[in-house]
Enzyme design. Structure first.
Site, PDB file in Angstrom:
ATOM      1  N   SER A   1      22.169  34.665 -40.550  1.00  0.00           N
ATOM      2  CA  SER A   1      21.154  35.686 -40.289  1.00  0.00           C
ATOM      3  C   SER A   1      19.770  35.096 -40.042  1.00  0.00           C
ATOM      4  O   SER A   1      18.840  35.819 -39.683  1.00  0.00           O
ATOM      5  CB  SER A   1      21.100  36.683 -41.450  1.00  0.00           C
ATOM      6  OG  SER A   1      20.750  36.026 -42.649  1.00  0.00           O
ATOM      7  N   GLY A   2      19.618  33.800 -40.219  1.00  0.00           N
ATOM      8  CA  GLY A   2      18.350  33.157 -39.893  1.00  0.00           C
ATOM      9  C   GLY A   2      18.217  32.941 -38.391  1.00  0.00           C
ATOM     10  O   GLY A   2      19.122  33.260 -37.620  1.00  0.00           O
ATOM     11  N   PHE A   3      17.089  32.357 -37.990  1.00  0.00           N
ATOM     12  CA  PHE A   3      16.860  32.175 -36.560  1.00  0.00           C
ATOM     13  C   PHE A   3      17.842  31.169 -35.952  1.00  0.00           C
ATOM     14  O   PHE A   3      18.432  31.418 -34.907  1.00  0.00           O
ATOM     15  CB  PHE A   3      15.428  31.710 -36.298  1.00  0.00           C
ATOM     16  CG  PHE A   3      14.393  32.772 -36.529  1.00  0.00           C
ATOM     17  CD1 PHE A   3      14.738  34.122 -36.596  1.00  0.00           C
ATOM     18  CD2 PHE A   3      13.046  32.434 -36.659  1.00  0.00           C
ATOM     19  CE1 PHE A   3      13.775  35.104 -36.799  1.00  0.00           C
ATOM     20  CE2 PHE A   3      12.081  33.410 -36.852  1.00  0.00           C
ATOM     21  CZ  PHE A   3      12.443  34.737 -36.927  1.00  0.00           C
ATOM     22  N   THR A   4      18.006  30.008 -36.578  1.00  0.00           N
ATOM     23  CA  THR A   4      18.927  29.031 -35.999  1.00  0.00           C
ATOM     24  C   THR A   4      20.374  29.505 -36.135  1.00  0.00           C
ATOM     25  O   THR A   4      21.194  29.234 -35.260  1.00  0.00           O
ATOM     26  CB  THR A   4      18.777  27.639 -36.652  1.00  0.00           C
ATOM     27  OG1 THR A   4      18.801  27.797 -38.068  1.00  0.00           O
ATOM     28  CG2 THR A   4      17.471  27.003 -36.250  1.00  0.00           C
TER      29      THR A   4
ATOM     30  N   ASN B   1      12.608  24.463 -29.522  1.00  0.00           N
ATOM     31  CA  ASN B   1      12.906  23.991 -30.875  1.00  0.00           C
ATOM     32  C   ASN B   1      14.181  24.603 -31.443  1.00  0.00           C
ATOM     33  O   ASN B   1      14.854  23.999 -32.265  1.00  0.00           O
ATOM     34  CB  ASN B   1      11.733  24.292 -31.820  1.00  0.00           C
ATOM     35  CG  ASN B   1      11.457  25.777 -31.941  1.00  0.00           C
ATOM     36  OD1 ASN B   1      11.281  26.440 -30.922  1.00  0.00           O
ATOM     37  ND2 ASN B   1      11.422  26.293 -33.141  1.00  0.00           N
TER      38      ASN B   1
ATOM     39  N   CYS C   1      13.336  19.248 -35.079  1.00  0.00           N
ATOM     40  CA  CYS C   1      12.895  19.585 -33.723  1.00  0.00           C
ATOM     41  C   CYS C   1      11.751  18.690 -33.259  1.00  0.00           C
ATOM     42  O   CYS C   1      11.767  18.189 -32.130  1.00  0.00           O
ATOM     43  CB  CYS C   1      12.517  21.051 -33.631  1.00  0.00           C
ATOM     44  SG  CYS C   1      11.372  21.606 -34.893  1.00  0.00           S
TER      45      CYS C   1
END
Lengths: 350, 350, 350, 350
Positions: free
Chosen positions: C16-19, C314, C151
């Protein structure tokens, strides 16, 4: 700006939020007010400049909200519900109280209950004066409790008022108000939805229906509007587009006459309607950082629609600027004092 | 992506503009099309990647628009008025012509003259098929001249169509459409108003009245709308908020049934209406870079208003994506071929 | 995309995180992987599309992170420190583990302790392979534990590597690396500093000194850099500007030869150095949403400085894309599989 | 603000550009200046508010640049090269001429020829006084020709000056200056690269090497810097990050002493270095719209690097604000007159 020359002392309760910061900026540079206290529970003992980096030169630290100093004017920039709980303390501390929350904007308990939760001090609803001088100047003079209006309501009311003044609108018309607001409207807290990655570049239906500012519009214009608010990518600003269908045909001349009639002498409203160049209609950018409202209109010949545009800085004319303006009127200070900043061009997403 | 496997050859006339670039991207990565020519007068002999930095790996240089190669499909991404002048050349060069300008979107010369200037080849107006498969799929199959729709019209039509399909709207209702668009809609040229300092952070009445896309909406829905377009701070995206007042009361269940009925089997329309989380309604961000349209709604019990939201990427579903989708249908290729990109999260101002 | 055709099963821990969302997008559209599980403690039982609106068509709900299904490849997109705690579970669940945190990027416990807190499973540091194929392709084939790089480190390493390959840099030179990053680098949580009003329009010294990615740069290039990171107003993107002072004079021809030598055959690095048009040097916008890195340079004749520019997304080349690329190499899948998206033009703040 | 009370008359040549607009705003609200003329060839006869929407209340129309009225102070905001051509006219029209172009910033013809094209009136180079009071206050008093500095040079000079004042830097050190600027720096014209779709969300190497402002830095600090300028997504603002390697070790205490020593009494420079909260270092946002410069530093123990941050509003401290400040000094007016605006919080991309 120097306290030595100021006529009145002032305090800000809730000074670490966004509107609290704007109040502090305006009062710090106001010729007639001298800020003697700013409170913040979460930032107690921090300098004002720690939170508001534009105010690093201001020599003031946040104090606990419990111990209020006696001042001439107290501005309350606390979340909805706090002022009604603390109104006795506020009145004990200051002759004039200006509240920026929704606690005292409506006139009756019935109205309040319809749009908010139960009011604990309903007897103050009638007493409080609405802060918008353009519709309530005469009652503000000498007022002891002032309720600063909601930003979206302010934009809408200012946009439509001339049509009521001129009899073009009567109150039974179909009016759709489509509002676009910046992220500062959400306040300093904010959750996931207001984080930069989620909030950037959006056109987000924020309040598709049922926005509470409808209540103020109905109270002051006697008009029930179809109201929808979108969040867009700017920090400051509220722009209301009102799609109006008058009962009788109207000409551009009628509209110009109406808007000039209502606002020709108002220091903080200007009419922008067509003409050439890049900035032909009201835009929040044009008034960012200022207490100015821009209103304007266009006439759709195809279906007798009038499109009314109204743009303000939600933090200024829609909140802190309106509050200081009202305080100026209440205390008999020059109306424009402390509110002269003309704004910037160019400016990005102010 | 490799030409060796592709079934059809394609060319893009006007490849250095924004929609031309999107066409080139889609065709470059399309399994069934092989781009053999991209023309650009101003960028002749430059590589495609010189103008569109995302396409630096594409081994193609812009050629003069005068000498068109024979291809299976020619996409014209030229300014309004060019395609009607060059339609004979286009038809000589390709069996299927997909035009992205407004030249062939309307059905009759009378309609065209009402909204644009005189048409030089009005006999093509009836022949051309509108590119939006959701309303014209059956006629697109085998079509030789296809007119890709206007982005704001596409958003509006997709938003309102289910209410017509279900009989909730009949065409005589009051409908206000308040549109918010990004800067790519202005094309690669742009003047002072689209320079970054002037265009950043705006909510600008861009077409208060009289936007030409009204003509398409009227043609396909039989509905005359009150239409206003605002420019906001994003690059890609068009969001249409339709304030609809049905003649008869309608329930949320009726609306869900209508939208599911129209779009359950559509690969490029999804319904987003409420629920929790950050993204409860259609947003341009959610579909940026994709051919997907999001539609959704909310019901205002206070005045029987239905608020319909529709969000697309104006460069994709509103232009180049719609064009490729229509070409897929016309040639009998898998409808979703080359259009599968799911979009990004998070994404800023796409 | 259809599971039926996929060769390998995959799961995402921390989806559920961005990455995590980017991993899910890439795997969802990957021809050789079939996502069978995505975990999220905070969003358990919610659909993937509830959190990542671009993935509403994906038929998957988040499960508890406790019960891991057996898969071919497990991607861990959890906060730093989680993977080292759970590495036994991860290895029990999958033949190949790709970790996107910093837990296994460094080679030795001493290095780890210098830049992070104590490692609980230091024996895995040597075992793990760094995910960047451009510097570690040969060791990735068949690897069972892969550590996706930081990144900012990735951008810097890719920018400087050709100068080491060509002997222009030796490791004792003065190198200043000035990095600019977007808000997605802060992850889905974020505090006050990442709220939209505070984060918009900034150039903010985010890590003036002591950024942990220095450790990776030193490990792989043998170079100690002067490293400073600024946050700027974009969501995706990392741009590293390296100010390099070689010990011996160098020509533009030397630089072109070095960069072509290192990257001519790399599918995900391209060299952009001068030329005309708007996009003359690497820019994060040009690669937004893609797994591509742009590197380029300019030569300052006045003081023998080489200015190296390196730009990535990133979330992609700097994280999820690099992870999938490495998994492709590890499992012997086509290197570019699932990573072909070419990016968009124009695009705002992607 | 009222002309009646003002002590001096002023004119702005080139009033329709961005810096011209800022000059008009500052002078319009200046207690001691009364604007009697603003010229613009392209906007002749238009009101000032037609171009600069924040100045709609200003009762002034642009006149032809040919006929200059006699004033006390003439501000020239024309493109580089115009002022040297028209200097005789300017001096005939005004006792004090403040030029905002690069025409008179350098001291000698040799310097000018190295960085710009041939100067047509080199005898004025020595006569002109550089406008930055922090480094040239004593010579500004009574000056008749003043050259306002370049924005990036101003940021860099203010950032590094205390280290020279305190003997920490001597001029032979390695100094890398990595600058980030907003789009207003490109002026009101702009081409494709500054259109909103191409300019949004960028980190673009704008002047990788050879930026002309290096000349001013060298002239005033005696330091040859490695200078690179990036364009980022903001409208106003310039941020210079200086990576400095002093010959001898330095402590944080040394740095605090140096910065306090140079700037404790300066009304328009403040030092921001660490501490808590969101705004720990200089940021352009914190000074947007104001004449304030923020400077600060951090010490990298790993390699004896000092990282110096300097942030200004390029339109204000970097141009129009500096010009008015210098004029105040030149005429003996209160230094801060007309420049008191404290800035806004929160503010987006100002």
């Amino acid at each position: 700006m120097s306290g030595a020359e100021s006529e009145y002392t002032a305090s800000v309760v809730g000074g670490s939020g966004f509107t609290g910061g704007e109040l502090l900026r305006l009062l710090y540079q106001h010729p007639e007010f001298d800020v003697v206290q700013a409170t913040s529970r979460s930032k107690e003992r921090k300098t004002v400049g720690h939170v508001h980096p534009n105010l690093r030169e201001m020599d003031l630290r946040f104090t606990s909200p419990e111990d209020l100093e006696s001042v001439d004017v107290l501005f309350a920039a606390t979340p909805h519900g706090v002022s009604m709980e603390r109104i006795d303390e506020f009145e004990a501390a200051a002759d004039t109280v200006v509240d920026l929350s929704a606690d005292f904007r409506l006139d009756t308990e019935a109205q309040y209950d319809e749009w908010y939760d139960g009011h604990v001090r309903p007897e103050y609803l009638e007493k409080a004066e609405y802060a918008l001088p353009e519709i309530n100047r005469e009652n503000l003079s000498g007022a002891s409790l002032i309720a600063s209006g909601g930003c979206n309501a302010t934009a809408t009311i200012l946009g439509l008022k001339p049509m009521f003044d001129a009899g073009i609108l009567e109150g039974d018309e179909q009016v759709v108000v489509d509002v676009k607001v910046g992220s500062s409207e959400g306040g300093a807290g904010g959750g996931d939805a207001s984080s930069h990655p989620e909030r950037s570049g959006i056109v987000r239906p924020y309040a598709p229906i049922g926005h509470r500012h409808e209540a103020e519009i109905e109270q002051f214009l006697g008009l029930s509007v179809s109201f929808t608010v979108h969040a867009v990518d700017m920090v400051r600003g509220a722009s209301a587009t009102c799609h109006v269908f008058p009962n009788s045909p109207v000409s551009k001349g009628d509209l110009w006459k109406a808007y000039r009639g209502s606002y020709a002498d108002e220091p903080f409203v200007r009419t922008v309607a067509g003409g050439g160049g890049v900035y032909r209609y009201p835009e929040p950018k044009s008034v960012a950082g200022t207490n100015m409202a821009e209103v304007g209109f266009e006439l759709d010949p195809s279906n007798r629609r009038v499109v009314v545009f109204s743009a303000i800085d939600n933090m200024m004319k829609g909140s802190a600027g309106q509050a200081v303006h009202a305080a100026n009127v209440a205390l008999g200070v020059e109306e424009t004092a402390g509110l002269e900043f003309a704004g910037l061009h160019p400016v990005g997403s102010p």
